[in-house]
Design an enzyme around this catalytic site. Structure first.
Site, PDB file in Angstrom:
ATOM      1  N   ASP A   1     -11.338   2.404   3.489  1.00  0.00           N
ATOM      2  CA  ASP A   1     -11.673   0.978   3.372  1.00  0.00           C
ATOM      3  C   ASP A   1     -13.180   0.786   3.172  1.00  0.00           C
ATOM      4  O   ASP A   1     -13.624  -0.302   2.790  1.00  0.00           O
ATOM      5  CB  ASP A   1     -11.269   0.227   4.648  1.00  0.00           C
ATOM      6  CG  ASP A   1      -9.933  -0.487   4.511  1.00  0.00           C
ATOM      7  OD1 ASP A   1      -9.567  -0.832   3.374  1.00  0.00           O
ATOM      8  OD2 ASP A   1      -9.288  -0.708   5.547  1.00  0.00           O
TER       9      ASP A   1
ATOM     10  N   LYS B   1       0.843  -1.211   0.000  1.00  0.00           N
ATOM     11  CA  LYS B   1       0.000   0.000   0.000  1.00  0.00           C
ATOM     12  C   LYS B   1       0.875   1.257   0.000  1.00  0.00           C
ATOM     13  O   LYS B   1       0.620   2.202  -0.738  1.00  0.00           O
ATOM     14  CB  LYS B   1      -0.945  -0.013   1.217  1.00  0.00           C
ATOM     15  CG  LYS B   1      -2.070  -1.034   1.067  1.00  0.00           C
ATOM     16  CD  LYS B   1      -2.930  -1.197   2.319  1.00  0.00           C
ATOM     17  CE  LYS B   1      -3.922  -2.347   2.101  1.00  0.00           C
ATOM     18  NZ  LYS B   1      -4.813  -2.600   3.222  1.00  0.00           N
TER      19      LYS B   1
ATOM     20  N   GLN C   1      -5.177  -1.815   9.361  1.00  0.00           N
ATOM     21  CA  GLN C   1      -5.029  -3.104   8.688  1.00  0.00           C
ATOM     22  C   GLN C   1      -5.633  -4.225   9.530  1.00  0.00           C
ATOM     23  O   GLN C   1      -5.390  -4.304  10.738  1.00  0.00           O
ATOM     24  CB  GLN C   1      -3.535  -3.358   8.407  1.00  0.00           C
ATOM     25  CG  GLN C   1      -3.250  -4.577   7.557  1.00  0.00           C
ATOM     26  CD  GLN C   1      -3.779  -4.461   6.132  1.00  0.00           C
ATOM     27  OE1 GLN C   1      -3.865  -3.383   5.563  1.00  0.00           O
ATOM     28  NE2 GLN C   1      -4.158  -5.583   5.545  1.00  0.00           N
TER      29      GLN C   1
HETATM   30  N1  GUN Z   1      -7.034  -7.191   5.473  1.00  0.00           N
HETATM   31  C1  GUN Z   1      -7.316  -7.903   4.357  1.00  0.00           C
HETATM   32  N2  GUN Z   1      -7.902  -7.105   3.440  1.00  0.00           N
HETATM   33  C2  GUN Z   1      -7.983  -5.882   3.989  1.00  0.00           C
HETATM   34  C3  GUN Z   1      -8.485  -4.632   3.514  1.00  0.00           C
HETATM   35  O1  GUN Z   1      -8.996  -4.484   2.392  1.00  0.00           O
HETATM   36  N3  GUN Z   1      -8.380  -3.594   4.389  1.00  0.00           N
HETATM   37  C4  GUN Z   1      -7.839  -3.729   5.627  1.00  0.00           C
HETATM   38  N4  GUN Z   1      -7.797  -2.660   6.401  1.00  0.00           N
HETATM   39  N5  GUN Z   1      -7.367  -4.870   6.076  1.00  0.00           N
HETATM   40  C5  GUN Z   1      -7.445  -5.935   5.251  1.00  0.00           C
END
Ligand code: GUN
Length: 285
Positions: free
Chosen positions: A123, A56, A100
């Site tokens: 998100d 990211k 996350q």
């Molecule tokens: N863990 C797995 N996929 C995601 C996501 O799209 N966002 C976040 N914050 N954590 C994740």
């Protein structure tokens, strides 16, 4: 051999969208004298999460978004995480903010996510954004589901009026992707682990989205000839990545299909970047 023209290339689509986002990020920077900013909180040392967060951050750099990574030890208390979330909510250089998942203590997740400002919730996990998605209002929609819609649209196929079947009802993928398909005027069926006669339903799908979390769960006998099949699965087995769809046999029947890896995966971070620019442009501070 699968006809390569059937395979939806998520990496290529992702690069195309990121090219357009770069232009937007640069325009935002010129107009506001600062880059759009994304803050990421990672608690603990889950190896998969560490890779996701690294990717990211790298993607932000590539399109011209400023990133702020915050690492907390796995022992961090719920109150400490919420405190950091509140600080970042108030930080004017931060337009997008995500925690996350999974957190070391899964029980804390709902409570912590409630504290993320809905305006910065890139998100799309906050109840305000999930609710606005349901109501068809402007919102930040979850990233993987948004990526699924872009992949389907990239085929040029009509979504309106088609029967879309989603297998999986998670808050992160199944439910939001169903809402986005409904917004595109598909007739939507959501199937899940308790669904009876699953195969009879999936065989009627013009668009089939597999978000089950089980390796090669969808087999050719479950798919209608000419269906568009989108595989959201990321199942690791013996160091190899498998989708929820048995690609070799299903690709013989599908008109279009996403591979794993290289389908939905690359789109998730791209839609996160897109949401960050959107949040910045709308004004989240
Ligand atoms: N863990 C797995 N996929 C995601 C996501 O799209 N966002 C976040 N914050 N954590 C994740």
């Amino acid at each position: 051999m699968t006809d390569r023209r059937k395979i939806i290339d998520g990496k290529a689509l992702s690069e195309k969208i990121r090219g357009a986002l770069k232009v937007k990020a640069s325009a935002y920077e010129s107009a506001n004298k600062r880059k759009a900013g994304l803050a990421v909180i990672l608690v603990g040392e889950d190896p998969a999460s560490q890779i996701y967060v690294r990717n990211k951050i790298k993607a932000c750099e590539e399109v011209g978004i400023r990133s702020f990574a915050h690492y907390l030890p796995k022992e961090a208390k719920k109150e400490d995480i919420i405190g950091l979330v509140e600080t970042l909510n108030a930080d004017k250089s931060v337009d997008g903010l995500l925690v996350q998942l999974p957190l070391p203590d899964k029980n804390d997740e709902n409570e912590i996510l409630k504290h993320v400002s809905p305006l910065k919730d890139v998100d799309g996990f906050h109840a305000v954004n999930a609710g606005n998605l349901l109501l068809g209002n402007a919102c930040l929609a979850a990233c993987t589901p948004s990526g699924v819609i872009e992949l389907i649209k990239s085929t040029g196929a009509e979504i309106s009026g088609k029967h879309a079947v989603v297998i999986g009802r998670s808050n992160i993928v199944g439910k939001p992707v169903a809402m986005l398909l409904l917004q595109e005027n598909a007739t939507v069926t959501i199937c899940h682990s308790k669904t009876e006669n699953l195969k009879e339903i999936t065989k009627t799908a013009d668009i089939l989205v597999a978000a089950v979390g089980k390796k090669e769960f969808v087999t050719a006998d479950m798919v209608k000839d000419g269906a568009i099949v989108i595989d959201v699965g990321m199942n690791r087995d013996d160091g190899k990545l498998y989708g929820d769809v048995k690609f070799d046999e299903v690709s013989e029947k599908a008109s279009f299909i996403t591979p794993v890896p290289g389908g939905v995966g690359p789109m998730t971070i791209t839609m996160l970047l897109s949401n960050t620019i959107k949040a910045a442009e709308r004004g989240s501070n």
